[in-house]
Write a protein that holds these residues in place. Structure first.
Motif, PDB file in Angstrom:
ATOM      1  N   CYS A  92       0.824  -1.212   0.000  1.00  0.00           N
ATOM      2  CA  CYS A  92       0.000   0.000   0.000  1.00  0.00           C
ATOM      3  C   CYS A  92       0.858   1.262   0.000  1.00  0.00           C
ATOM      4  N   ARG A 119      -5.514  12.146   6.837  1.00  0.00           N
ATOM      5  CA  ARG A 119      -6.208  11.660   5.633  1.00  0.00           C
ATOM      6  C   ARG A 119      -5.405  10.546   4.962  1.00  0.00           C
ATOM      7  N   SER A 171      -5.715   7.351   6.884  1.00  0.00           N
ATOM      8  CA  SER A 171      -7.022   6.746   6.633  1.00  0.00           C
ATOM      9  C   SER A 171      -7.000   5.966   5.311  1.00  0.00           C
ATOM     10  N   LYS A 172      -6.410   6.554   4.277  1.00  0.00           N
ATOM     11  CA  LYS A 172      -6.296   5.871   2.991  1.00  0.00           C
ATOM     12  C   LYS A 172      -5.412   4.629   3.112  1.00  0.00           C
ATOM     13  N   HIS A 227      -4.884   2.872   5.830  1.00  0.00           N
ATOM     14  CA  HIS A 227      -5.647   1.902   6.621  1.00  0.00           C
ATOM     15  C   HIS A 227      -6.641   1.154   5.740  1.00  0.00           C
ATOM     16  N   ASP A 228      -7.382   1.899   4.904  1.00  0.00           N
ATOM     17  CA  ASP A 228      -8.358   1.274   4.008  1.00  0.00           C
ATOM     18  C   ASP A 228      -7.679   0.316   3.035  1.00  0.00           C
ATOM     19  N   CYS A 229      -6.553   0.727   2.502  1.00  0.00           N
ATOM     20  CA  CYS A 229      -5.818  -0.099   1.561  1.00  0.00           C
ATOM     21  C   CYS A 229      -5.334  -1.394   2.236  1.00  0.00           C
ATOM     22  N   ARG A 262      -6.555  -2.864   4.898  1.00  0.00           N
ATOM     23  CA  ARG A 262      -7.721  -3.731   5.176  1.00  0.00           C
ATOM     24  C   ARG A 262      -8.145  -4.490   3.930  1.00  0.00           C
ATOM     25  N   LEU A 263      -8.162  -3.805   2.784  1.00  0.00           N
ATOM     26  CA  LEU A 263      -8.519  -4.474   1.536  1.00  0.00           C
ATOM     27  C   LEU A 263      -7.503  -5.539   1.157  1.00  0.00           C
TER      28      LEU A 263
END
Length: 170
Positions: free
Chosen positions: A111, A153, A156-157, A159-161, A163-164
């Motif tokens: 990521c 921000r 957050s991006k 973290h989302d990456c 998790r995916l």
């Protein structure tokens, strides 16, 4: 539970517990300290344990509290993972903690590659020195507060990456 049975179970699962602790702590010395403290707490609370199959959940709970206690004592060290991530690791690492940590590390590396070099530098800055974000802000002619907002921000991006990525690996 008798002391001999407790010792047998503890020794059988000690590596698993160390793996869980290592996922949340900065080095193996810290793991050794926390495992030692957790084992003392377990020994004192041995009467709570009734059956062999209760050992792992019981030991994990005690270990988690000892990890959090250790982390609080080292709270100024920015190289530690935040408490939310430690809780997530504790919850999601039920099967193989070493494999889970490896998946997390791999996902973070992948990521991070998706971010520009400047954003990578900003994401990693708080983990290098206390004043690194402030220095980046001064060099860019921006306020530290604006960079901390951007950092939030970006995290957050990231973290989302992650998790995916981890979700896709399981």
């Amino acid at each position: 539970m008798d002391k001999d049975r407790f010792l047998t179970l503890f020794l059988k699962h000690e590596r698993e517990l160390a793996g869980i602790a290592r996922a949340a702590l900065p080095d193996w010395n810290a793991v050794d300290d926390v495992i030692q403290e957790a084992s003392l707490v377990m020994w004192r609370k041995i009467d709570q344990l009734q059956a062999d199959d209760e050992f792992i959940p019981w030991a994990r709970m005690i270990l988690r509290f000892e990890v959090l206690k250790y982390r609080r004592s080292c709270s100024r060290d920015r190289l530690l993972l935040d408490d939310d991530l430690v809780s997530l690791i504790a919850v999601e690492s039920k099967d193989d903690p070493a494999e889970f940590v490896q998946q997390q590390r791999s996902a973070v590396r992948e990521c991070l590659k998706r971010f520009s070099p400047d954003h990578q530098r900003l994401l990693l800055a708080p983990y290098t020195r206390d004043d690194a974000v402030k220095e980046i802000a001064e060099a860019a002619g921006k306020t530290a507060n604006s960079l901390y907002k951007r950092l939030g921000r970006l995290r957050s991006k990231l973290h989302d990456c992650v998790r995916l990525q981890v979700g896709a690996a399981t």
